[in-house]
Design a protein around this motif. Structure first.
Motif, PDB file in Angstrom:
ATOM      1  N   ASN A  15       1.935  14.559   3.099  1.00  9.56           N
ATOM      2  CA  ASN A  15       2.847  14.428   4.233  1.00  9.56           C
ATOM      3  C   ASN A  15       3.681  15.703   4.427  1.00  9.56           C
ATOM      4  O   ASN A  15       3.934  16.119   5.564  1.00  9.56           O
TER       5      ASN A  15
ATOM      6  N   LYS B  84       0.562  11.514  -1.915  1.00  9.60           N
ATOM      7  CA  LYS B  84       0.858  11.182  -0.518  1.00  9.60           C
ATOM      8  C   LYS B  84       2.016  12.017   0.023  1.00  9.60           C
ATOM      9  O   LYS B  84       1.986  12.459   1.171  1.00  9.60           O
TER      10      LYS B  84
ATOM     11  N   GLU C 117       6.068  17.226   7.668  1.00 16.15           N
ATOM     12  CA  GLU C 117       7.082  16.178   7.736  1.00 16.15           C
ATOM     13  C   GLU C 117       8.245  16.586   6.840  1.00 16.15           C
ATOM     14  O   GLU C 117       8.082  17.370   5.915  1.00 16.15           O
TER      15      GLU C 117
ATOM     16  N   GLU D 265      11.011  11.828   5.665  1.00 11.32           N
ATOM     17  CA  GLU D 265       9.881  11.213   6.374  1.00 11.32           C
ATOM     18  C   GLU D 265       8.712  10.992   5.420  1.00 11.32           C
ATOM     19  O   GLU D 265       8.040   9.953   5.467  1.00 11.32           O
ATOM     20  N   ALA D 266       8.470  11.964   4.559  1.00 15.63           N
ATOM     21  CA  ALA D 266       7.355  11.860   3.621  1.00 15.63           C
ATOM     22  C   ALA D 266       7.603  10.762   2.584  1.00 15.63           C
ATOM     23  O   ALA D 266       6.701   9.989   2.256  1.00 15.63           O
TER      24      ALA D 266
ATOM     25  N   SER E 134       3.214   3.987   4.013  1.00 12.77           N
ATOM     26  CA  SER E 134       2.002   4.161   3.209  1.00 12.77           C
ATOM     27  C   SER E 134       2.321   4.762   1.840  1.00 12.77           C
ATOM     28  O   SER E 134       1.572   4.562   0.882  1.00 12.77           O
ATOM     29  N   THR E 135       3.440   5.457   1.736  1.00 14.41           N
ATOM     30  CA  THR E 135       3.843   6.045   0.459  1.00 14.41           C
ATOM     31  C   THR E 135       4.360   4.973  -0.503  1.00 14.41           C
ATOM     32  O   THR E 135       4.065   5.008  -1.693  1.00 14.41           O
TER      33      THR E 135
ATOM     34  N   ASP F 270       7.837   6.990   4.203  1.00 11.59           N
ATOM     35  CA  ASP F 270       6.659   6.541   4.948  1.00 11.59           C
ATOM     36  C   ASP F 270       6.131   5.278   4.270  1.00 11.59           C
ATOM     37  O   ASP F 270       6.014   5.223   3.050  1.00 11.59           O
TER      38      ASP F 270
END
Length: 110
Positions: free
Chosen positions: A45, A41, A50, A54-55, A60-61, A58
């Motif tokens: 990202n 992920k 990103e 941010e990555a 979802s991460t 996140d």
């Protein structure tokens, strides 16, 4: 009765070891799989331009860590916490109770 006690203690210890082994396996799989998911992920990202922060942060991460972590915490509680609350001999008392119930039921059926 001595050999029966010895066998019961062995079975209890074996069950405890199996529960510990299952928990440690679950813990290992948790870290390995979630590390792979996080890496994939984050790479995705970062490829979408990103920043690292941010990555990494996140939702979802980190969602799989959190959701699966709840399940892992419940598993840990069942292995480590429950014996503290119920007592070390709870399992042996329950086994004895069920064996006595079964014996009484068997006697009443005759």
């Amino acid at each position: 009765m001595g050999q029966q006690d010895s066998e019961l203690k062995y079975l209890k210890a074996k069950t405890r070891v199996e529960k510990l082994k299952a928990f440690y396996t679950h813990l290992t799989v948790y870290f390995v799989i979630n590390s792979v998911i996080t890496t994939v992920k984050m790479m995705n990202n970062l490829n979408n331009e990103e920043t690292y922060d941010e990555a990494f942060f996140d939702f979802s991460t980190v969602a799989s860590w959190l959701v699966w972590g709840v399940g892992l915490a419940l598993h840990a509680f069942s292995v480590f916490g429950l014996p503290l609350i119920l007592g070390d001999d709870w399992e042996a008392r329950k086994i004895e109770q069920y064996m006595n119930d079964e014996l009484e039921q068997h006697k009443s059926n005759k």
